[in-house]
Design a protein around this motif. Structure first.
Motif, PDB file in Angstrom:
ATOM      1  N   ALA A 112      54.618  57.479   3.322  1.00 21.87           N
ATOM      2  CA  ALA A 112      54.383  58.914   3.157  1.00 21.87           C
ATOM      3  C   ALA A 112      54.648  59.694   4.439  1.00 21.87           C
ATOM      4  CB  ALA A 112      52.954  59.157   2.675  1.00 21.87           C
ATOM      5  N   LYS A 113      54.372  59.081   5.586  1.00 20.61           N
ATOM      6  CA  LYS A 113      54.578  59.797   6.847  1.00 20.61           C
ATOM      7  C   LYS A 113      55.985  59.597   7.403  1.00 20.61           C
ATOM      8  CE  LYS A 113      52.687  56.304  10.070  1.00 20.61           C
ATOM      9  NZ  LYS A 113      51.546  55.986  10.948  1.00 20.61           N
ATOM     10  N   GLY A 114      56.825  58.882   6.663  1.00 21.61           N
ATOM     11  CA  GLY A 114      58.215  58.710   7.086  1.00 21.61           C
ATOM     12  C   GLY A 114      58.436  57.638   8.126  1.00 21.61           C
ATOM     13  N   ALA A 115      57.477  56.739   8.308  1.00 22.85           N
ATOM     14  CA  ALA A 115      57.652  55.647   9.253  1.00 22.85           C
ATOM     15  C   ALA A 115      58.711  54.671   8.726  1.00 22.85           C
ATOM     16  CB  ALA A 115      56.321  54.915   9.463  1.00 22.85           C
ATOM     17  N   PRO A 116      59.309  53.878   9.591  1.00 24.23           N
ATOM     18  CA  PRO A 116      60.300  52.893   9.130  1.00 24.23           C
ATOM     19  C   PRO A 116      59.688  51.971   8.077  1.00 24.23           C
ATOM     20  CG  PRO A 116      60.370  53.092  11.521  1.00 24.23           C
ATOM     21  CD  PRO A 116      59.166  53.869  11.074  1.00 24.23           C
ATOM     22  N   GLU A 117      60.459  51.644   7.059  1.00 26.72           N
ATOM     23  CA  GLU A 117      59.996  50.754   6.004  1.00 26.72           C
ATOM     24  C   GLU A 117      61.038  49.681   5.741  1.00 26.72           C
ATOM     25  OE1 GLU A 117      60.497  52.713   1.859  1.00 26.72           O
ATOM     26  OE2 GLU A 117      60.224  54.386   3.270  1.00 26.72           O
ATOM     27  N   PRO A 118      60.644  48.573   5.137  1.00 25.07           N
ATOM     28  CA  PRO A 118      61.613  47.510   4.847  1.00 25.07           C
ATOM     29  C   PRO A 118      62.743  47.998   3.949  1.00 25.07           C
ATOM     30  CG  PRO A 118      59.364  46.706   4.641  1.00 25.07           C
ATOM     31  CD  PRO A 118      59.265  48.196   4.784  1.00 25.07           C
ATOM     32  N   ALA A 119      63.838  47.255   3.949  1.00 25.41           N
ATOM     33  CA  ALA A 119      65.024  47.614   3.152  1.00 25.41           C
ATOM     34  C   ALA A 119      64.820  47.124   1.723  1.00 25.41           C
ATOM     35  CB  ALA A 119      66.272  46.984   3.760  1.00 25.41           C
ATOM     36  N   GLU A 163      46.191  42.300   8.797  1.00 23.78           N
ATOM     37  CA  GLU A 163      46.962  42.407  10.031  1.00 23.78           C
ATOM     38  C   GLU A 163      48.222  41.549  10.006  1.00 23.78           C
ATOM     39  OE1 GLU A 163      44.082  41.473  13.012  1.00 23.78           O
ATOM     40  OE2 GLU A 163      43.039  43.410  12.811  1.00 23.78           O
ATOM     41  N   TYR A 164      48.149  40.343   9.459  1.00 24.47           N
ATOM     42  CA  TYR A 164      49.332  39.479   9.366  1.00 24.47           C
ATOM     43  C   TYR A 164      50.403  40.148   8.507  1.00 24.47           C
ATOM     44  CZ  TYR A 164      51.812  34.974   9.332  1.00 24.47           C
ATOM     45  OH  TYR A 164      52.739  33.966   9.509  1.00 24.47           O
ATOM     46  N   THR A 165      49.982  40.757   7.405  1.00 31.07           N
ATOM     47  CA  THR A 165      50.927  41.418   6.507  1.00 31.07           C
ATOM     48  C   THR A 165      51.556  42.624   7.193  1.00 31.07           C
ATOM     49  OG1 THR A 165      49.438  40.731   4.718  1.00 31.07           O
ATOM     50  CG2 THR A 165      51.225  42.240   4.144  1.00 31.07           C
ATOM     51  N   ARG A 166      50.770  43.353   7.983  1.00 29.44           N
ATOM     52  CA  ARG A 166      51.336  44.483   8.732  1.00 29.44           C
ATOM     53  C   ARG A 166      52.428  44.030   9.688  1.00 29.44           C
ATOM     54  NH1 ARG A 166      45.967  47.837  10.765  1.00 29.44           N
ATOM     55  NH2 ARG A 166      45.270  48.557   8.693  1.00 29.44           N
ATOM     56  N   ARG A 167      52.175  42.926  10.374  1.00 29.24           N
ATOM     57  CA  ARG A 167      53.175  42.426  11.324  1.00 29.24           C
ATOM     58  C   ARG A 167      54.498  42.104  10.617  1.00 29.24           C
ATOM     59  NH1 ARG A 167      51.407  39.632  15.837  1.00 29.24           N
ATOM     60  NH2 ARG A 167      53.631  39.269  16.226  1.00 29.24           N
ATOM     61  N   LEU A 168      54.401  41.464   9.466  1.00 24.84           N
ATOM     62  CA  LEU A 168      55.609  41.127   8.725  1.00 24.84           C
ATOM     63  C   LEU A 168      56.311  42.375   8.202  1.00 24.84           C
ATOM     64  CD1 LEU A 168      54.596  37.938   6.698  1.00 24.84           C
ATOM     65  CD2 LEU A 168      56.019  38.086   8.743  1.00 24.84           C
ATOM     66  N   TRP A 169      55.545  43.319   7.684  1.00 24.94           N
ATOM     67  CA  TRP A 169      56.123  44.595   7.219  1.00 24.94           C
ATOM     68  C   TRP A 169      56.881  45.270   8.358  1.00 24.94           C
ATOM     69  CZ3 TRP A 169      55.626  48.078   2.864  1.00 24.94           C
ATOM     70  CH2 TRP A 169      55.968  49.408   3.140  1.00 24.94           C
ATOM     71  N   GLU A 170      56.235  45.371   9.517  1.00 28.82           N
ATOM     72  CA  GLU A 170      56.853  46.070  10.649  1.00 28.82           C
ATOM     73  C   GLU A 170      58.121  45.362  11.115  1.00 28.82           C
ATOM     74  OE1 GLU A 170      52.704  48.019  12.395  1.00 28.82           O
ATOM     75  OE2 GLU A 170      53.444  46.103  13.168  1.00 28.82           O
ATOM     76  N   TRP A 171      58.121  44.038  11.090  1.00 30.19           N
ATOM     77  CA  TRP A 171      59.321  43.297  11.481  1.00 30.19           C
ATOM     78  C   TRP A 171      60.445  43.521  10.480  1.00 30.19           C
ATOM     79  CZ3 TRP A 171      61.561  38.670   9.280  1.00 30.19           C
ATOM     80  CH2 TRP A 171      62.618  38.147  10.058  1.00 30.19           C
TER      81      TRP A 171
END
Length: 326
Positions: free
Chosen positions: A155-162, A92-100
């Motif tokens: 794969a689903k086209g969600a926003p991803e880090p640069a 969950e912590y890693t997800r938060r950082l990815w999303e930010w």
């Protein structure tokens, strides 16, 4: 400014030193370091510190000052049995950082693990979809679960880090790991045993395929892992989950002999029985398939085991460890 989580730990502190030498300002994120970990920051240049439990709350104020995030902070114990703790800290912590990072457009590089490959029966190829892997322990499951989630987001086209990558670190060794205690590499355990008793204890093999001391691992020098991370950062179009190893499996006996040679001692090895519980999740063989990263263009040769051990145990890398033990 480069943010590094797990910055007082083994790989994180070595990455901090490399980036500091390259002239980068650093934002170091970790639990308030103990004396055993604080020594890992000795000699660093400019840096700021934020406690790990405060970092997520501070993210909205950091997007204009942070250039990239290297997320190396996690529970790394392969014997941890509290899944809720691993889920919270490693997934969950890693997800938060990815999303930010995806939201504000920052590069994001995180630690996965070779533990995701389980018993190795499916090989050690980073071309294998994580959904097909079966880790042997909950730590490996936590790392694999995030790999699965990240690839599904893309794969689903969600926003991803640069620019992003997960690195499946194999058996990493090097300076600044004495604080890890029982989780430190065999290099450090062997050094301690030699200095204390003149000999090294290795587990007898629990598989007739391998002789005692002949179990084989992909032992990778920490500076090689840092080379992989920085190369991926420099090539943001190269995204995905990648192995970080040497591509060569060496025996535990090879490693121990390299430690004896680095310390200029005559080899003495004693074999002992492997604990039953450890034997249930023991990897007798690992070897990173490195073609995916090399085909992408990361072509720097791996450090040999003998050279890596020599550099790890050189006086400049062991003096602070010795001082910290006094």
């Amino acid at each position: 400014m480069i943010a590094i989580t797990g910055a007082a730990g083994f790989i994180g502190s070595n990455l901090a030193h490399r980036l500091s030498r390259l002239g980068h300002d650093l934002l170091l994120v970790d639990d308030p370091p103990t004396a055993a970990k604080a020594v890992n920051w000795a000699g660093l240049g400019r840096f700021q510190f934020i406690p790990l439990d405060q970092f997520l709350g501070d993210l909205p104020d950091l997007d204009r000052s942070v250039e990239a995030v290297f997320h190396l902070g996690a529970c790394s114990s392969t014997t941890e049995t509290d899944w809720s703790y691993l889920l919270r800290n490693n997934v969950e912590y890693t997800r938060r950082l990815w999303e930010w990072c995806a939201e504000v457009g920052l590069p994001f590089y995180y630690a996965s693990s070779a533990a995701t490959y389980g018993d190795g029966s499916q090989g050690f190829s980073d071309h294998t979809p994580p959904t097909e892997l079966r880790p042997l322990n909950l730590y490996g499951k936590s790392k694999n679960d995030f790999d699965v989630w990240a690839l599904a987001e893309v794969a689903k086209g969600a926003p991803e880090p640069a620019g992003w990558a997960g690195l499946k670190f194999f058996n990493v060794y090097g300076p600044r790991e004495r604080h890890k205690g029982k989780m430190a590499s065999v290099v450090w355990h062997a050094r301690r045993q030699i200095l204390e008793t003149g000999e090294v204890r290795l587990f007898r093999s629990n598989d007739p395929t391998y002789p005692d001391g002949g179990q084989r691992r992909d032992f990778v020098f920490v500076e090689d892992c840092i080379d992989h991370m920085l190369w991926l950062w420099e090539h943001p179009d190269t995204t995905g989950v990648y192995n970080s190893g040497t591509g060569v499996a060496r025996t535990f006996q090879d490693l121990v002999l390299a430690v004896f040679a680095a310390l200029e001692r005559e080899p003495r090895i004693q074999f002992i029985d492997m604990p039953a519980e450890l034997g249930k999740q023991y990897q007798n063989y690992t070897q990173a398939e490195m073609s995916k990263l090399r085909d992408a263009g990361c072509s720097k040769p791996a450090t040999t085991l003998e050279e890596g051990v020599r550099r790890t145990l050189s006086p400049e890398n062991t003096v602070s460890e010795t001082q910290n033990a006094l």
